[in-house]
Design a protein around this motif. Structure first.
Motif, PDB file in Angstrom:
ATOM      1  N   THR A   1      -5.629   4.492  -8.198  1.00 15.98           N
ATOM      2  CA  THR A   1      -4.563   4.075  -7.284  1.00 15.98           C
ATOM      3  C   THR A   1      -3.713   2.981  -7.909  1.00 15.98           C
ATOM      4  O   THR A   1      -2.475   2.996  -7.793  1.00 15.98           O
ATOM      5  CB  THR A   1      -5.160   3.582  -5.957  1.00 15.98           C
ATOM      6  OG1 THR A   1      -5.944   4.629  -5.377  1.00 15.98           O
ATOM      7  CG2 THR A   1      -4.058   3.202  -4.985  1.00 15.98           C
ATOM      8  N   ASP A   2      -4.363   2.013  -8.595  1.00 20.17           N
ATOM      9  CA  ASP A   2      -3.601   0.949  -9.256  1.00 20.17           C
ATOM     10  C   ASP A   2      -2.655   1.527 -10.301  1.00 20.17           C
ATOM     11  O   ASP A   2      -1.493   1.105 -10.405  1.00 20.17           O
ATOM     12  CB  ASP A   2      -4.555  -0.048  -9.913  1.00 20.17           C
ATOM     13  CG  ASP A   2      -5.260  -0.929  -8.898  1.00 20.17           C
ATOM     14  OD1 ASP A   2      -4.770  -1.017  -7.757  1.00 20.17           O
ATOM     15  OD2 ASP A   2      -6.301  -1.524  -9.238  1.00 20.17           O
ATOM     16  N   ASN A   3      -3.146   2.494 -11.082  1.00 13.56           N
ATOM     17  CA  ASN A   3      -2.300   3.123 -12.102  1.00 13.56           C
ATOM     18  C   ASN A   3      -1.136   3.872 -11.453  1.00 13.56           C
ATOM     19  O   ASN A   3       0.011   3.784 -11.907  1.00 13.56           O
ATOM     20  CB  ASN A   3      -3.123   4.086 -12.963  1.00 13.56           C
ATOM     21  CG  ASN A   3      -4.152   3.363 -13.808  1.00 13.56           C
ATOM     22  OD1 ASN A   3      -3.988   2.174 -14.120  1.00 13.56           O
ATOM     23  ND2 ASN A   3      -5.211   4.044 -14.183  1.00 13.56           N
TER      24      ASN A   3
ATOM     25  N   SER B   1       1.356   1.412 -10.002  1.00  9.18           N
ATOM     26  CA  SER B   1       2.116   0.743 -11.065  1.00  9.18           C
ATOM     27  C   SER B   1       3.255   1.645 -11.536  1.00  9.18           C
ATOM     28  O   SER B   1       4.390   1.186 -11.729  1.00  9.18           O
ATOM     29  CB  SER B   1       1.192   0.411 -12.243  1.00  9.18           C
ATOM     30  OG  SER B   1       0.207  -0.510 -11.852  1.00  9.18           O
ATOM     31  N   PHE B   2       2.933   2.932 -11.713  1.00  4.96           N
ATOM     32  CA  PHE B   2       3.971   3.892 -12.086  1.00  4.96           C
ATOM     33  C   PHE B   2       5.039   3.981 -10.989  1.00  4.96           C
ATOM     34  O   PHE B   2       6.241   3.997 -11.275  1.00  4.96           O
ATOM     35  CB  PHE B   2       3.342   5.262 -12.326  1.00  4.96           C
ATOM     36  CG  PHE B   2       4.348   6.363 -12.538  1.00  4.96           C
ATOM     37  CD1 PHE B   2       4.969   6.529 -13.768  1.00  4.96           C
ATOM     38  CD2 PHE B   2       4.681   7.221 -11.499  1.00  4.96           C
ATOM     39  CE1 PHE B   2       5.919   7.524 -13.960  1.00  4.96           C
ATOM     40  CE2 PHE B   2       5.613   8.223 -11.681  1.00  4.96           C
ATOM     41  CZ  PHE B   2       6.238   8.381 -12.915  1.00  4.96           C
ATOM     42  N   PHE B   3       4.583   4.017  -9.756  1.00  6.85           N
ATOM     43  CA  PHE B   3       5.509   4.102  -8.625  1.00  6.85           C
ATOM     44  C   PHE B   3       6.412   2.877  -8.575  1.00  6.85           C
ATOM     45  O   PHE B   3       7.634   2.993  -8.402  1.00  6.85           O
ATOM     46  CB  PHE B   3       4.712   4.228  -7.327  1.00  6.85           C
ATOM     47  CG  PHE B   3       5.534   4.163  -6.074  1.00  6.85           C
ATOM     48  CD1 PHE B   3       6.337   5.222  -5.700  1.00  6.85           C
ATOM     49  CD2 PHE B   3       5.506   3.030  -5.266  1.00  6.85           C
ATOM     50  CE1 PHE B   3       7.101   5.163  -4.537  1.00  6.85           C
ATOM     51  CE2 PHE B   3       6.262   2.964  -4.106  1.00  6.85           C
ATOM     52  CZ  PHE B   3       7.060   4.039  -3.749  1.00  6.85           C
ATOM     53  N   ALA B   4       5.826   1.684  -8.741  1.00  7.78           N
ATOM     54  CA  ALA B   4       6.618   0.454  -8.704  1.00  7.78           C
ATOM     55  C   ALA B   4       7.636   0.422  -9.840  1.00  7.78           C
ATOM     56  O   ALA B   4       8.788   0.006  -9.651  1.00  7.78           O
ATOM     57  CB  ALA B   4       5.700  -0.760  -8.779  1.00  7.78           C
ATOM     58  N   GLY B   5       7.219   0.887 -11.031  1.00  6.06           N
ATOM     59  CA  GLY B   5       8.144   0.933 -12.156  1.00  6.06           C
ATOM     60  C   GLY B   5       9.301   1.883 -11.903  1.00  6.06           C
ATOM     61  O   GLY B   5      10.464   1.571 -12.218  1.00  6.06           O
TER      62      GLY B   5
ATOM     63  N   TYR C   1      -1.238  -4.537  -1.670  1.00  3.83           N
ATOM     64  CA  TYR C   1      -0.607  -5.315  -2.735  1.00  3.83           C
ATOM     65  C   TYR C   1       0.232  -6.457  -2.170  1.00  3.83           C
ATOM     66  O   TYR C   1       0.333  -7.526  -2.788  1.00  3.83           O
ATOM     67  CB  TYR C   1       0.266  -4.409  -3.611  1.00  3.83           C
ATOM     68  CG  TYR C   1      -0.541  -3.375  -4.371  1.00  3.83           C
ATOM     69  CD1 TYR C   1      -1.433  -3.772  -5.350  1.00  3.83           C
ATOM     70  CD2 TYR C   1      -0.421  -2.026  -4.096  1.00  3.83           C
ATOM     71  CE1 TYR C   1      -2.188  -2.842  -6.046  1.00  3.83           C
ATOM     72  CE2 TYR C   1      -1.165  -1.081  -4.778  1.00  3.83           C
ATOM     73  CZ  TYR C   1      -2.050  -1.498  -5.749  1.00  3.83           C
ATOM     74  OH  TYR C   1      -2.805  -0.571  -6.430  1.00  3.83           O
ATOM     75  N   ILE C   2       0.859  -6.241  -1.033  1.00  2.00           N
ATOM     76  CA  ILE C   2       1.648  -7.321  -0.424  1.00  2.00           C
ATOM     77  C   ILE C   2       0.730  -8.474  -0.026  1.00  2.00           C
ATOM     78  O   ILE C   2       1.047  -9.645  -0.251  1.00  2.00           O
ATOM     79  CB  ILE C   2       2.421  -6.791   0.799  1.00  2.00           C
ATOM     80  CG1 ILE C   2       3.580  -5.913   0.328  1.00  2.00           C
ATOM     81  CG2 ILE C   2       2.948  -7.938   1.661  1.00  2.00           C
ATOM     82  CD1 ILE C   2       4.411  -5.344   1.440  1.00  2.00           C
ATOM     83  N   GLU C   3      -0.416  -8.130   0.555  1.00  2.00           N
ATOM     84  CA  GLU C   3      -1.375  -9.170   0.920  1.00  2.00           C
ATOM     85  C   GLU C   3      -1.859  -9.907  -0.322  1.00  2.00           C
ATOM     86  O   GLU C   3      -1.964 -11.138  -0.340  1.00  2.00           O
ATOM     87  CB  GLU C   3      -2.554  -8.554   1.662  1.00  2.00           C
ATOM     88  CG  GLU C   3      -3.609  -9.581   2.043  1.00  2.00           C
ATOM     89  CD  GLU C   3      -4.870  -8.944   2.590  1.00  2.00           C
ATOM     90  OE1 GLU C   3      -5.306  -9.355   3.664  1.00  2.00           O
ATOM     91  OE2 GLU C   3      -5.409  -8.038   1.921  1.00  2.00           O
TER      92      GLU C   3
END
Length: 563
Positions: free
Chosen positions: A181-183, A186-190, A231-233
Motif C-alpha cells: 500500500t505504501d508503494n 507513493s506512486f499515486f502521490a507522485g 497518511y494525513i494523520e
C-alpha cells in the motif's frame, strides 16, 4: 416481453462488471471473519465494567448473542480462538476503525500480561501500533488449545450498536499489505503531483479556470485516500484525531468540485439549459457537503451516512449525464464523461465488494477509477482542448489574413484615389488654362470684329482671320480637355449615357466638372459664366436626372462608374 439487442448488451455488461467484483470480495484472503473464533463473550451491561486486569480470569463472561450495546459506554469482551487455526505467532485483531477506543489484555506464559491500546479517536502517539486500522490490537498465539484475549471497547455516538465482525490478519500479511500500500500510494502521490503541477503551470500561462478547477479537484479528491490510509494523520495531525476525520468528507466535497469542473468544460457546448442545471446541482451538493461537515462535529455517524447517500446520488447523476450528453458534446467533453464513468464504476465496485466482505483493499477499486479519471481529464483538457484551441487560432489567423488583404486593397484604392485626385487637379489646371485662352481669343475676336467695321482694313483678310479664330475656339481646346478627362475616367461618359441618355453636350461637360468635385465658383471660373448661371444649369441637370430634394448631385455623379 421482448428484449432488444441494446438491453441484452446492457445486461451482459452488468454481469461482466459484477462478476469480478464479487469474486474479489469473496476471495479476499487478508481477512478471516470468525473462521478461527470459537466464542465471543462479554460482561453483561448491568455488571461492573470497572474490573482490574488480574480479576478478568475470575469474571463470569456471558456468550454474546447480538445484544444491543449503548454508545459512550465501556464494555469488556473476551474472544476465544482455536489455536490450531492460527498459523502465525502474531496476529492483529481489528474492527475497521469501528471503536473509538480499544484496550486489550492477554495473559501469556509465566504470568506475563500483554497490553495494547488503540482506537479511531486515540491520537497516533498514544496508540501501541501505528499504520492501518487504528482500532487494532496484537494477538499472540497461545500454546494451549485455545487462545484468549480480553478487549475493553467503547463506541462514540448517539445510537445503539452491536458488536461487529472480528477481523483477524497475520502480522506478516499485514506488513506485506502495508508495504504494498505504501508503494502504491507513493506512486499515486507522485502521479497526482505531476498532473497538478502540469495544470498549475497551464493555468498561470493561460488563466483558464478549467485548469484551476482540475488542480483543486485532484488535490481534494486525493485527500480522501491519504485520509483512508492514515497518511494525513501520520504527517499532518498526529495529535488531533477529531480534526483528522474531517478529511473523510473530502471525497464528497471533491464530487461537488467535479461538477463545477464539468460546468467550465462544457462552456463552449450548445447545451445551455443542461449547463445551468449542472451548476445548480454543484451548488446544492456543495451546500449539503458543508452542512454534513458541520453536522459531523455533533454527530459524526449521521454525517457519514449523509455523505454516503450523497456519493450514491452523485454516482447515479454521473451515469445520467453520461447517457444524456455523450452524443451532444465535443470530443473533449466526451473524454471527460468517460473519465467520470471510470470513477463512478470504481466507487460502485468498492461499495458492492464491501457488501460481501468489508476490506481495506476494496478502496483500491475506487482509487483506480479516480486515477483513470484524472488521466483522461488531463488528456481532454491538455491535448484535445489544446487541439481545439489551435483550431480557434487557425480561424483567427485566417480572419487576420483576410483583414490584411482588405487593408492592402484599401491601401491600393487609397493610392488610386490619390492618383485620380492628382489627375483631377491637372485637369482642373488645364481647364482653367483653356478657359483663359478662350477668353483671350474671344476678346481678340471682339476687337477684330470692331476693326472689321472700319473701312481702312482689308475686310476679306480680316474676316478670314476671325473665322479661323472662332473655329479654333469652339473645338480644339475643349477637345484636348475631353481627351485628358477620358484618359483619367475612361468609362464615365459611357456609364453616364447608360443611366441618363437624354443629356446635352453642355450637360455632359457640367457632369465632367462635377465628377472632378469642382464647386460652382470653380466651374464658373473655367467656363467664363457667372456662378448664378452655373447654379441654374445644376438645377436643370438635377431635374433632368430625376433627383429628389434629399439627393446630392455630387454624390450621385461621384458614384457613376468611371474606371
Amino acid at each position: 416481453m421482448k428484449l432488444s439487442a441494446h438491453n441484452v448488451i446492457r445486461v451482459c455488461f452488468l454481469l461482466l462488471f459484477l462478476t469480478p467484483v464479487i469474486a474479489v470480495a469473496k476471495n479476499n484472503s487478508l481477512f478471516s471473519e470468525a473462521e478461527c473464533i470459537d466464542a465471543i463473550e462479554y460482561l453483561l451491561p448491568d455488571s461492573d465494567q470497572i474490573v482490574d486486569e488480574l480479576e478478568l480470569l475470575e469474571q463470569q463472561f456471558t456468550v454474546y448473542t447480538a445484544a444491543d450495546l449503548k454508545p459512550d459506554t465501556y464494555y469488556w469482551f473476551k474472544l476465544v480462538l482455536a489455536t490450531d487455526k492460527l498459523d502465525e505467532t502474531n496476529y492483529f485483531i481489528h474492527f475497521n476503525d469501528f471503536f473509538a477506543e480499544i484496550y486489550s489484555v492477554q495473559f501469556g506464559a509465566d504470568s506475563v500480561i500483554l497490553r495494547d491500546y488503540g482506537g479511531s479517536q486515540v491520537p497516533l502517539k498514544s496508540r501501541t501500533h501505528m499504520g492501518f486500522f487504528k482500532d487494532k490490537v496484537l494477538l499472540k498465539k497461545s500454546d494451549k488449545l485455545q487462545t484468549e484475549i480480553f478487549l475493553k471497547v467503547i463506541r462514540r455516538g448517539h445510537y445503539t450498536y452491536r458488536f461487529p465482525n472480528v477481523n483477524v490478519i497475520g502480522e506478516s500479511e499485514y506488513q506485506s499489505l502495508k508495504t504494498n500500500t505504501d508503494n502504491t500510494q507513493s506512486f499515486f502521490a507522485g502521479m497526482i503531483a505531476i498532473l497538478c503541477l502540469f495544470n498549475v503551470v497551464l493555468f498561470v500561462l493561460t488563466r483558464e479556470k478549467i485548469y484551476l478547477f482540475y488542480f483543486i479537484y485532484a488535490i481534494v479528491g486525493s485527500f480522501y485516500f491519504f485520509f483512508y490510509y492514515d497518511y494525513i494523520e501520520h504527517f499532518l495531525l498526529p495529535e488531533n484525531p477529531y480534526g483528522n476525520r474531517i478529511f473523510f468528507f473530502s471525497h464528497t466535497l471533491s464530487q461537488s468540485l467535479y461538477f463545477l469542473f464539468l460546468f467550465f468544460a462544457v462552456r463552449s457546448q450548445d447545451i445551455g439549459k443542461m449547463r445551468r442545471l449542472i451548476f445548480r446541482y454543484a451548488v446544492v451538493i456543495t451546500s449539503v457537503t458543508i452542512g454534513a461537515i458541520l453536522f459531523s462535529l455533533v454527530d459524526f455517524g449521521s454525517a457519514v451516512t449523509i455523505s454516503d447517500i450523497m456519493s450514491v446520488i452523485n454516482g447515479m447523476t454521473i451515469f445520467l449525464l453520461f447517457a444524456s450528453l455523450i452524443r451532444k458534446v465535443s470530443v473533449t467533453v466526451k473524454i471527460i464523461l468517460v473519465g467520470s464513468l471510470f470513477l463512478a464504476l470504481g466507487g460502485a465496485s468498492a461499495i458492492i465488494a464491501n457488501f460481501f466482505s468489508h476490506s481495506i483493499t476494496h478502496i483500491f477499486m475506487y482509487q483506480i477509477g479516480f486515477c483513470f479519471e484524472l488521466i483522461l481529464f488531463t488528456l481532454a483538457i491538455n491535448f484535445t482542448h489544446y487541439t481545439e484551441r489551435l483550431e480557434r487560432i487557425r480561424k483567427q489567423l485566417d480572419l487576420a489574413r483576410l483583414q490584411t488583404e482588405k487593408l492592402e486593397k484599401d491601401r491600393e484604392l487609397e493610392d488610386l484615389n490619390k492618383a485620380i485626385d492628382k489627375q483631377n487637379r491637372e485637369l482642373t489646371y488645364k481647364a482653367i488654362v483653356i478657359s483663359q485662352k478662350e477668353s483671350m481669343q474671344k476678346n481678340i475676336i471682339k476687337q477684330l470684329t470692331n476693326l472689321n467695321e472700319q473701312d481702312r482694313i482689308q475686310k476679306s483678310s480680316l474676316q478670314e482671320l476671325i473665322s479661323n479664330l472662332k473655329a479654333n475656339t469652339n473645338n480644339n481646346h475643349w477637345n484636348e480637355f475631353e481627351s485628358h478627362f477620358t484618359s483619367v475616367h475612361p468609362l464615365f461618359y459611357s456609364s453616364l449615357n447608360e443611366r441618363y441618355p437624354n443629356l446635352t453636350v453642355g450637360e455632359y461637360k457640367l457632369c465632367s466638372f462635377l465628377k472632378m468635385n469642382l464647386t460652382s465658383k470653380e466651374i464658373a471660373l473655367i467656363t467664363g459664366n457667372s456662378q448664378q448661371s452655373v447654379d441654374v444649369a445644376r438645377s436643370r441637370l438635377r431635374k433632368k436626372m430625376g433627383l429628389e430634394n434629399h439627393e446630392n448631385i455630387n454624390s450621385i455623379i461621384a458614384g457613376i462608374k468611371s474606371n
